[in-house]
Write an enzyme that holds these catalytic residues in place. Structure first.
Site, PDB file in Angstrom:
ATOM      1  N   LYS A 242      -7.817   0.229   0.758  1.00  0.00           N
ATOM      2  CA  LYS A 242      -6.975  -0.847   1.272  1.00  0.00           C
ATOM      3  C   LYS A 242      -7.426  -1.230   2.680  1.00  0.00           C
ATOM      4  O   LYS A 242      -8.054  -0.390   3.314  1.00  0.00           O
ATOM      5  CB  LYS A 242      -5.501  -0.446   1.308  1.00  0.00           C
ATOM      6  CG  LYS A 242      -5.158   0.912   1.947  1.00  0.00           C
ATOM      7  CD  LYS A 242      -5.525   1.270   3.345  1.00  0.00           C
ATOM      8  CE  LYS A 242      -5.090   0.481   4.510  1.00  0.00           C
ATOM      9  NZ  LYS A 242      -5.516   1.088   5.812  1.00  0.00           N
TER      10      LYS A 242
ATOM     11  N   TYR B 182       0.931  -1.487   4.136  1.00  0.00           N
ATOM     12  CA  TYR B 182       1.827  -0.480   3.551  1.00  0.00           C
ATOM     13  C   TYR B 182       3.269  -0.978   3.521  1.00  0.00           C
ATOM     14  O   TYR B 182       4.011  -0.721   2.579  1.00  0.00           O
ATOM     15  CB  TYR B 182       1.776   0.823   4.355  1.00  0.00           C
ATOM     16  CG  TYR B 182       0.473   1.570   4.242  1.00  0.00           C
ATOM     17  CD1 TYR B 182       0.244   2.453   3.200  1.00  0.00           C
ATOM     18  CD2 TYR B 182      -0.526   1.403   5.192  1.00  0.00           C
ATOM     19  CE1 TYR B 182      -0.948   3.154   3.098  1.00  0.00           C
ATOM     20  CE2 TYR B 182      -1.725   2.096   5.105  1.00  0.00           C
ATOM     21  CZ  TYR B 182      -1.923   2.966   4.059  1.00  0.00           C
ATOM     22  OH  TYR B 182      -3.109   3.649   3.959  1.00  0.00           O
TER      23      TYR B 182
END
Ligand code: NAD
Length: 369
Positions: free
Chosen positions: A139, A225
């Site tokens: 990510k 996140y």
């Protein structure tokens, strides 16, 4: 505990599914019992031997059941020597960025795990897929949603699976948030508040602070996140976002964002507040529902997650998230089953991130996607 009078603690615990004095075993742990040849192990090659690969993924690969550290791809010969000795990696499974494509001829490598600066995710995902390898990409998935689409298409075309390193989907406290919110265990979710960040004290010349390599600052690195957390708290996609930016250290963060505040609007009127920062130590996910609330703090790291509901602490075990994540993907490949964290999941977060940057630029509420 703040609950309606009619909603006793016992009923509350029962409604959470915490009955019979014992907590349900975390779903991630149960996954190990799902049928597949117990001795089957796929070979993973890590691409980019930096902090996360060396500090987390390689050690986690010593604890996995269905995959192992078979190969490495690095631009630094001294690292190749060091890793080869430390992890017993044969010469034939060591590549550099130039000869990487010849990995296609190496049957010992089933999965390529890309742990490079963000700007290189697209190139190496596409090269890995073309070399016939399944891919895990770290990510944030790419510089923008359009690049994510190209990565997804390339893997589809090569008939290879693509997953994003979203380890929290295998972490019991975060899984519990998904269950409570998505199944409306405490009624409909009415508000979300989440923040993630740290005080950046690292190298001022690091790739994270160069937009061309990182795509952006704390929003890309940490905010992803909180965006994920908001989305999996309800299992829905936000429609609009309004965002603002704050910069207190313009010299250090001249090229990338320092702190960003946003508000996501979900289809049924739910609003989720989020913040990302390279100048604040944040890490929580707080969800308010009609009949109670639940929260994680720390929510998103791998040094221990703590969760509670209006009834008390969650008490789930701490797990090796990376080992569970990689084992799950290996089992998906072995059993030809879709991963719960595919490229599409990374793209959904990038659509939100793209809209947040657009909102900051326009000063207006922006449509996502
Ligand atoms: P890092 O800087 O420690 O490592 C990056 C690696 O890429 C280094 O080995 C470096 O040599 C190599 N590299 C190759 N080409 C490069 C270039 N042009 N410029 C700079 N470095 C180059 O970074 P990291 O913290 O390991 O992060 C790598 C990826 O992993 C990022 O996508 C990051 O977001 C992700 N990450 C994920 C987690 C997680 O919890 N899932 C945690 C940390 C990092």
């Amino acid at each position: 505990m703040k609950l309606n009078d009619s909603f006793s603690r016992r009923n509350f615990l029962k409604s959470l599914g915490y009955g019979a004095g014992a907590l349900a075993l975390a779903p991630a742990l149960n996954a190990f019992s799902q049928g597949l040849p117990a001795d089957k192990k796929l070979g993973i090659a890590l691409v980019g031997l930096g902090g996360y690969a060396g500090g987390q993924l390689a050690p986690a690969l010593q604890q996995t059941t269905n995959c192992y550290l078979a190969g490495i791809v690095t631009g630094t010969p001294s690292k190749a020597d060091e890793w080869s000795k430390k992890y017993n990696i044969p010469e034939k499974n060591i590549y550099n960025y130039a000869n990487f494509d010849s990995i296609k001829d190496n049957p010992a490598i089933d999965i390529v795990y890309i742990v490079l600066p963000v700007a290189l995710h697209k190139e190496f995902t596409i090269r890995a897929a073309k070399a016939g390898k399944h891919v895990i990409c770290e990510k944030p998935m790419a510089l923008n949603a359009a690049d994510c689409t190209e990565m997804i298409e390339a893997c589809k075309k090569a008939n290879r699976m693509l997953s994003i390193g979203y380890r929290l989907h295998f972490e019991p406290h975060n899984q519990e948030v998904m269950r409570l919110g998505q199944q409306k265990v405490l009624g409909k979710v009415t508000a979300i508040d989440t923040a993630n960040g740290f005080v950046y004290g690292g190298d001022p010349n690091a790739w994270r602070l160069k937009k061309v390599l990182s795509g952006g600052g704390a929003l890309m690195d940490m905010g992803v996140y909180s965006i994920q957390g908001s989305r999996y708290s309800v299992g829905k996609e936000p429609l609009y976002v309004t965002a603002t930016e704050e910069k207190t250290k313009p010299d250090l963060f001249k090229d990338v964002d320092e702190t960003i505040f946003w508000e996501l609007e979900f289809p049924d009127g739910l609003k989720a507040k989020g913040r990302s920062s390279y100048n604040n130590n944040w890490g929580y996910l707080k969800v308010t529902a009609e009949k109670g609330n639940f929260e994680l703090q720390p929510a998103f790291g791998y040094g221990g997650i703590h969760g509670s509901t209006s009834a008390g602490p969650m008490n789930f075990p701490q797990v090796n998230q990376q080992a569970l994540q990689m084992d799950d993907f290996a089992r998906c490949v072995i059993n030809k089953k879709p991963t719960i964290v595919p490229g599409e999941e990374g793209r959904k977060d990038m659509l939100v991130i793209d809209a947040i940057y657009r909102s900051i630029a326009s000063g207006k509420r922006e449509k996502i996607g």
